[in-house]
Scaffold this motif. Structure first.
Motif, PDB file in Angstrom:
ATOM      1  N   THR A  31      15.491  26.857 -14.149  1.00 14.03           N
ATOM      2  CA  THR A  31      16.427  27.805 -14.742  1.00 14.03           C
ATOM      3  C   THR A  31      17.803  27.162 -14.864  1.00 14.03           C
ATOM      4  O   THR A  31      18.269  26.501 -13.938  1.00 14.03           O
ATOM      5  CB  THR A  31      16.541  29.074 -13.880  1.00 14.03           C
ATOM      6  OG1 THR A  31      15.234  29.611 -13.694  1.00 14.03           O
ATOM      7  CG2 THR A  31      17.414  30.110 -14.547  1.00 14.03           C
ATOM      8  N   LEU A  32      18.439  27.350 -16.017  1.00 12.83           N
ATOM      9  CA  LEU A  32      19.782  26.836 -16.282  1.00 12.83           C
ATOM     10  C   LEU A  32      20.756  28.000 -16.377  1.00 12.83           C
ATOM     11  O   LEU A  32      20.473  28.994 -17.042  1.00 12.83           O
ATOM     12  CB  LEU A  32      19.805  26.067 -17.606  1.00 12.83           C
ATOM     13  CG  LEU A  32      21.182  25.691 -18.143  1.00 12.83           C
ATOM     14  CD1 LEU A  32      21.769  24.536 -17.354  1.00 12.83           C
ATOM     15  CD2 LEU A  32      21.102  25.333 -19.609  1.00 12.83           C
ATOM     16  N   LEU A  33      21.905  27.867 -15.717  1.00 16.02           N
ATOM     17  CA  LEU A  33      22.974  28.857 -15.809  1.00 16.02           C
ATOM     18  C   LEU A  33      24.241  28.152 -16.291  1.00 16.02           C
ATOM     19  O   LEU A  33      24.591  27.098 -15.763  1.00 16.02           O
ATOM     20  CB  LEU A  33      23.254  29.504 -14.446  1.00 16.02           C
ATOM     21  CG  LEU A  33      22.114  30.261 -13.782  1.00 16.02           C
ATOM     22  CD1 LEU A  33      22.542  30.724 -12.398  1.00 16.02           C
ATOM     23  CD2 LEU A  33      21.685  31.422 -14.627  1.00 16.02           C
ATOM     24  N   GLY A  34      24.909  28.728 -17.273  1.00 14.78           N
ATOM     25  CA  GLY A  34      26.220  28.255 -17.708  1.00 14.78           C
ATOM     26  C   GLY A  34      27.265  29.159 -17.081  1.00 14.78           C
ATOM     27  O   GLY A  34      27.256  30.369 -17.301  1.00 14.78           O
ATOM     28  N   LEU A  35      28.147  28.599 -16.262  1.00 16.13           N
ATOM     29  CA  LEU A  35      29.089  29.398 -15.479  1.00 16.13           C
ATOM     30  C   LEU A  35      30.534  29.131 -15.878  1.00 16.13           C
ATOM     31  O   LEU A  35      30.909  27.988 -16.127  1.00 16.13           O
ATOM     32  CB  LEU A  35      28.938  29.077 -13.982  1.00 16.13           C
ATOM     33  CG  LEU A  35      27.538  29.153 -13.392  1.00 16.13           C
ATOM     34  CD1 LEU A  35      27.537  28.641 -11.963  1.00 16.13           C
ATOM     35  CD2 LEU A  35      27.012  30.560 -13.450  1.00 16.13           C
ATOM     36  N   ASP A  36      31.312  30.194 -15.921  1.00 15.36           N
ATOM     37  CA  ASP A  36      32.758  30.122 -16.082  1.00 15.36           C
ATOM     38  C   ASP A  36      33.313  30.826 -14.846  1.00 15.36           C
ATOM     39  O   ASP A  36      33.468  32.053 -14.852  1.00 15.36           O
ATOM     40  CB  ASP A  36      33.190  30.808 -17.372  1.00 15.36           C
ATOM     41  CG  ASP A  36      34.683  30.745 -17.603  1.00 15.36           C
ATOM     42  OD1 ASP A  36      35.364  29.991 -16.879  1.00 15.36           O
ATOM     43  OD2 ASP A  36      35.164  31.447 -18.516  1.00 15.36           O
ATOM     44  N   ASP A  77      32.962  19.949 -19.476  1.00 15.55           N
ATOM     45  CA  ASP A  77      34.137  20.248 -20.292  1.00 15.55           C
ATOM     46  C   ASP A  77      33.930  21.517 -21.112  1.00 15.55           C
ATOM     47  O   ASP A  77      34.866  22.268 -21.347  1.00 15.55           O
ATOM     48  CB  ASP A  77      34.470  19.079 -21.216  1.00 15.55           C
ATOM     49  CG  ASP A  77      34.907  17.853 -20.431  1.00 15.55           C
ATOM     50  OD1 ASP A  77      35.519  18.023 -19.347  1.00 15.55           O
ATOM     51  OD2 ASP A  77      34.646  16.723 -20.889  1.00 15.55           O
ATOM     52  N   GLU A  78      32.703  21.703 -21.600  1.00 16.79           N
ATOM     53  CA  GLU A  78      32.383  22.906 -22.361  1.00 16.79           C
ATOM     54  C   GLU A  78      30.916  23.235 -22.197  1.00 16.79           C
ATOM     55  O   GLU A  78      30.099  22.358 -21.944  1.00 16.79           O
ATOM     56  CB  GLU A  78      32.730  22.746 -23.845  1.00 16.79           C
ATOM     57  CG  GLU A  78      31.922  21.669 -24.553  1.00 16.79           C
ATOM     58  CD  GLU A  78      32.290  21.531 -26.012  1.00 16.79           C
ATOM     59  OE1 GLU A  78      31.731  22.295 -26.808  1.00 16.79           O
ATOM     60  OE2 GLU A  78      33.115  20.675 -26.317  1.00 16.79           O
ATOM     61  N   ILE A  79      30.601  24.506 -22.348  1.00 15.35           N
ATOM     62  CA  ILE A  79      29.209  24.955 -22.277  1.00 15.35           C
ATOM     63  C   ILE A  79      28.674  24.994 -23.699  1.00 15.35           C
ATOM     64  O   ILE A  79      29.283  25.599 -24.577  1.00 15.35           O
ATOM     65  CB  ILE A  79      29.117  26.328 -21.602  1.00 15.35           C
ATOM     66  CG1 ILE A  79      29.581  26.204 -20.152  1.00 15.35           C
ATOM     67  CG2 ILE A  79      27.691  26.866 -21.667  1.00 15.35           C
ATOM     68  CD1 ILE A  79      29.651  27.507 -19.408  1.00 15.35           C
ATOM     69  N   VAL A 102      27.938  32.668 -18.500  1.00 16.03           N
ATOM     70  CA  VAL A 102      28.021  32.599 -19.954  1.00 16.03           C
ATOM     71  C   VAL A 102      26.635  32.482 -20.570  1.00 16.03           C
ATOM     72  O   VAL A 102      26.361  33.030 -21.629  1.00 16.03           O
ATOM     73  CB  VAL A 102      28.899  31.390 -20.370  1.00 16.03           C
ATOM     74  CG1 VAL A 102      28.966  31.242 -21.868  1.00 16.03           C
ATOM     75  CG2 VAL A 102      30.289  31.512 -19.773  1.00 16.03           C
ATOM     76  N   LYS A 103      25.738  31.777 -19.876  1.00 21.60           N
ATOM     77  CA  LYS A 103      24.439  31.455 -20.450  1.00 21.60           C
ATOM     78  C   LYS A 103      23.406  31.418 -19.328  1.00 21.60           C
ATOM     79  O   LYS A 103      23.686  30.926 -18.238  1.00 21.60           O
ATOM     80  CB  LYS A 103      24.578  30.084 -21.103  1.00 21.60           C
ATOM     81  CG  LYS A 103      23.381  29.477 -21.710  1.00 21.60           C
ATOM     82  CD  LYS A 103      23.794  28.099 -22.257  1.00 21.60           C
ATOM     83  CE  LYS A 103      22.737  27.454 -23.061  1.00 21.60           C
ATOM     84  NZ  LYS A 103      23.196  26.182 -23.621  1.00 21.60           N
ATOM     85  N   ALA A 104      22.232  31.951 -19.582  1.00 22.92           N
ATOM     86  CA  ALA A 104      21.118  31.889 -18.629  1.00 22.92           C
ATOM     87  C   ALA A 104      19.841  31.599 -19.408  1.00 22.92           C
ATOM     88  O   ALA A 104      19.484  32.345 -20.313  1.00 22.92           O
ATOM     89  CB  ALA A 104      20.994  33.187 -17.855  1.00 22.92           C
ATOM     90  N   GLU A 105      19.181  30.513 -19.062  1.00 24.96           N
ATOM     91  CA  GLU A 105      17.931  30.129 -19.733  1.00 24.96           C
ATOM     92  C   GLU A 105      16.858  29.870 -18.692  1.00 24.96           C
ATOM     93  O   GLU A 105      17.058  29.103 -17.758  1.00 24.96           O
ATOM     94  CB  GLU A 105      18.111  28.842 -20.540  1.00 24.96           C
ATOM     95  CG  GLU A 105      18.923  28.967 -21.767  1.00 24.96           C
ATOM     96  CD  GLU A 105      19.009  27.667 -22.547  1.00 24.96           C
ATOM     97  OE1 GLU A 105      19.594  27.702 -23.617  1.00 24.96           O
ATOM     98  OE2 GLU A 105      18.497  26.619 -22.079  1.00 24.96           O
TER      99      GLU A 105
END
Length: 135
Positions: A61-66, A94-96, A38-41
């Motif tokens: 590096t941060l990754l938001g995963l679903d 709980d949520e990104i 969902v998100k990559a920073e």
């Protein structure tokens, strides 16, 4: 599907392009497992609190995963094998968060302060070495 925030640290001597390639590789693993990123920073190169595998700095590096847990487990397995990854951590959330993370907001705030400081210095405001006083 569960939501995760995943942070990994890559060695400082890899380039930013190589870090982007790693992100794409891990994105492929997650998507092959039925999830999505969902998100990559990329937070950039930061100093570490202590040495990790003879490194004093690392690319954060941060990754938001679903993604399903099996896909995340496969990504972590590949990270354990990679010599370029120093550490990683996955948290179930709980949520990104929408928008930039706190680390990216801090970088923006710091850059804004630096621009203001340079502008003031160019206009002659601030500390004056001749008078020994601030304006």
């Amino acid at each position: 599907m569960p939501l995760y925030e995943h942070i990994f640290l890559a060695r400082q001597d890899v380039t930013a392009q190589q870090v982007e390639a790693m992100i794409e590789q891990f994105r492929g693993v997650i998507e092959a497992g039925g999830g999505n990123v969902v998100k990559a920073e990329m937070w950039g190169v930061k100093s570490l609190a202590y040495r990790l595998k003879k490194n004093r700095k690392a690319h954060f590096t941060l990754l938001g995963l679903d993604a399903p847990p099996a896909a995340v487990a496969e990504m972590e397995r590949q990270m354990r094998i990679s010599e370029d990854i120093l550490r990683f951590m996955t948290l179930k959330v709980d949520e990104i968060e929408e928008g930039p993370s706190v680390m990216m907001q801090k970088r923006d705030r710091d850059e804004r302060k630096d621009r203001e400081r340079r502008r003031r210095d160019e206009e002659g405001y601030g500390y004056s070495p001749e008078s020994g006083e601030g304006a």
